[in-house]
Scaffold this motif. Structure first.
Motif, PDB file in Angstrom:
ATOM      1  N   ALA A 274      12.119  18.989 -56.750  1.00 52.93           N
ATOM      2  CA  ALA A 274      12.930  18.070 -55.644  1.00 52.93           C
ATOM      3  C   ALA A 274      14.092  18.467 -54.162  1.00 52.93           C
ATOM      4  CB  ALA A 274      13.365  16.831 -56.310  1.00 52.93           C
ATOM      5  N   ILE A 275      13.762  19.571 -54.237  1.00 52.43           N
ATOM      6  CA  ILE A 275      14.913  20.711 -54.178  1.00 52.43           C
ATOM      7  C   ILE A 275      14.179  20.795 -52.558  1.00 52.43           C
ATOM      8  CG2 ILE A 275      16.893  22.747 -53.730  1.00 52.43           C
ATOM      9  CD1 ILE A 275      16.519  22.827 -57.104  1.00 52.43           C
ATOM     10  N   ALA A 276      14.841  20.403 -51.193  1.00 50.68           N
ATOM     11  CA  ALA A 276      13.751  21.357 -50.093  1.00 50.68           C
ATOM     12  C   ALA A 276      13.917  22.397 -49.891  1.00 50.68           C
ATOM     13  CB  ALA A 276      15.055  20.193 -49.095  1.00 50.68           C
ATOM     14  N   CYS A 277      13.124  22.925 -50.179  1.00 48.15           N
ATOM     15  CA  CYS A 277      12.349  24.535 -49.899  1.00 48.15           C
ATOM     16  C   CYS A 277      11.413  24.820 -48.319  1.00 48.15           C
ATOM     17  CB  CYS A 277      11.182  24.865 -50.973  1.00 48.15           C
ATOM     18  SG  CYS A 277      11.268  26.780 -50.967  1.00 48.15           S
ATOM     19  N   SER A 278      11.774  25.396 -47.135  1.00 49.91           N
ATOM     20  CA  SER A 278      10.995  25.570 -46.451  1.00 49.91           C
ATOM     21  C   SER A 278      10.955  27.582 -46.456  1.00 49.91           C
ATOM     22  CB  SER A 278      11.835  25.236 -44.684  1.00 49.91           C
ATOM     23  OG  SER A 278      12.880  26.243 -44.765  1.00 49.91           O
ATOM     24  N   PHE A 279       9.382  27.970 -45.796  1.00 54.70           N
ATOM     25  CA  PHE A 279       9.397  28.999 -46.040  1.00 54.70           C
ATOM     26  C   PHE A 279       8.829  29.160 -44.422  1.00 54.70           C
ATOM     27  CE2 PHE A 279       5.679  32.285 -45.667  1.00 54.70           C
ATOM     28  CZ  PHE A 279       6.106  33.225 -45.900  1.00 54.70           C
ATOM     29  N   ARG A 280       9.924  30.394 -43.745  1.00 57.98           N
ATOM     30  CA  ARG A 280       9.470  30.653 -42.176  1.00 57.98           C
ATOM     31  C   ARG A 280       8.956  32.310 -42.098  1.00 57.98           C
ATOM     32  NH1 ARG A 280      15.605  28.154 -40.695  1.00 57.98           N
ATOM     33  NH2 ARG A 280      15.590  30.158 -41.932  1.00 57.98           N
ATOM     34  N   THR A 281       8.039  32.149 -41.242  1.00 58.11           N
ATOM     35  CA  THR A 281       7.932  33.470 -41.351  1.00 58.11           C
ATOM     36  C   THR A 281       7.321  33.351 -39.292  1.00 58.11           C
ATOM     37  OG1 THR A 281       6.591  35.952 -41.190  1.00 58.11           O
ATOM     38  CG2 THR A 281       5.783  33.694 -41.779  1.00 58.11           C
ATOM     39  N   SER A 282       7.188  34.834 -39.173  1.00 58.45           N
ATOM     40  CA  SER A 282       6.272  34.777 -37.715  1.00 58.45           C
ATOM     41  C   SER A 282       4.989  35.321 -37.550  1.00 58.45           C
ATOM     42  CB  SER A 282       7.173  35.276 -36.443  1.00 58.45           C
ATOM     43  OG  SER A 282       7.274  36.318 -37.126  1.00 58.45           O
ATOM     44  N   HIS A 283       4.882  36.419 -38.991  1.00 58.12           N
ATOM     45  CA  HIS A 283       3.552  36.242 -39.015  1.00 58.12           C
ATOM     46  C   HIS A 283       2.535  36.145 -40.368  1.00 58.12           C
ATOM     47  CE1 HIS A 283       4.878  40.698 -38.752  1.00 58.12           C
ATOM     48  NE2 HIS A 283       6.545  39.794 -39.069  1.00 58.12           N
ATOM     49  N   GLU A 284       1.399  36.146 -39.646  1.00 57.17           N
ATOM     50  CA  GLU A 284      -0.337  35.370 -40.089  1.00 57.17           C
ATOM     51  C   GLU A 284      -0.679  36.315 -41.241  1.00 57.17           C
ATOM     52  OE1 GLU A 284      -3.145  34.143 -38.028  1.00 57.17           O
ATOM     53  OE2 GLU A 284      -1.529  33.248 -35.898  1.00 57.17           O
TER      54      GLU A 284
END
Length: 170
Positions: free
Chosen positions: A27-37
């Motif tokens: 229940a901890i907000a977790c975001s993953f970000r990348t500009s690669h596919e």
């Protein structure tokens, strides 16, 4: 379970999956970000990166008392970087000097197996004065990426970079 099956889908898919599972489980907000596919990485690098993020998220859930965590993956100037940052309580000043810092030591030792390094800082999340950031950096040359793209699963028996020989310490 030494090499998670999700890595067969690629590092990016594996980290997206890990972030989603972490958020559901804790229940901890977790975001993953990348500009690669997709990334073609040398053997050993995806598993080292996966385990580094896994260790960082484990530490967040156990110690940070965080509400948010972000995972940023980038590849620039032939260096793969993965940054895991939380908005938790941060590290005490003496945390790195403790003899019991096996997780951090293990991260550094694993990074070294692929010529990488780990940086740790506290108080770096947004404008807050708390939080912890772990950055894994691994140099990845064009030649290494080309070789990785041509590597088959049968080529994964190079003992020098075989993470399965490391044991289950993370």
């Amino acid at each position: 379970n030494l090499r998670p099956a999700i890595l067969e889908q690629g590092l990016i898919a594996a980290l997206q999956w890990m972030a989603q599972r972490f958020e559901k489980r804790t229940a901890i907000a977790c975001s993953f970000r990348t500009s690669h596919e997709h990334l073609d990485l040398p053997q050993g690098v995806p598993l080292v990166a996966y385990r580094a993020v896994q260790e960082a998220l484990t530490n967040v859930s156990k110690h940070a008392q965080a509400r948010r965590v972000t995972i940023d993956l980038s590849l620039a100037r032939s260096v793969l970087s993965i940054e895991v940052s939380d908005d938790g309580r941060g590290l005490p000043a003496d945390a790195l000097a403790k003899a019991g810092s096996f997780g951090i030591r293990g991260l550094r030792e694993r990074a070294e197996t692929v010529s990488g390094w780990v940086d740790l800082s506290s108080g770096a999340f947004g404008s807050n004065t708390s939080g912890t950031t772990i950055i894994l950096s691994v140099p990845v040359s064009q030649a290494q990426r080309a070789k990785a793209a041509a590597t088959t699963l049968q080529d994964f028996d190079n003992a020098e970079h075989d993470p399965s020989s490391w044991g289950n310490d993370l």
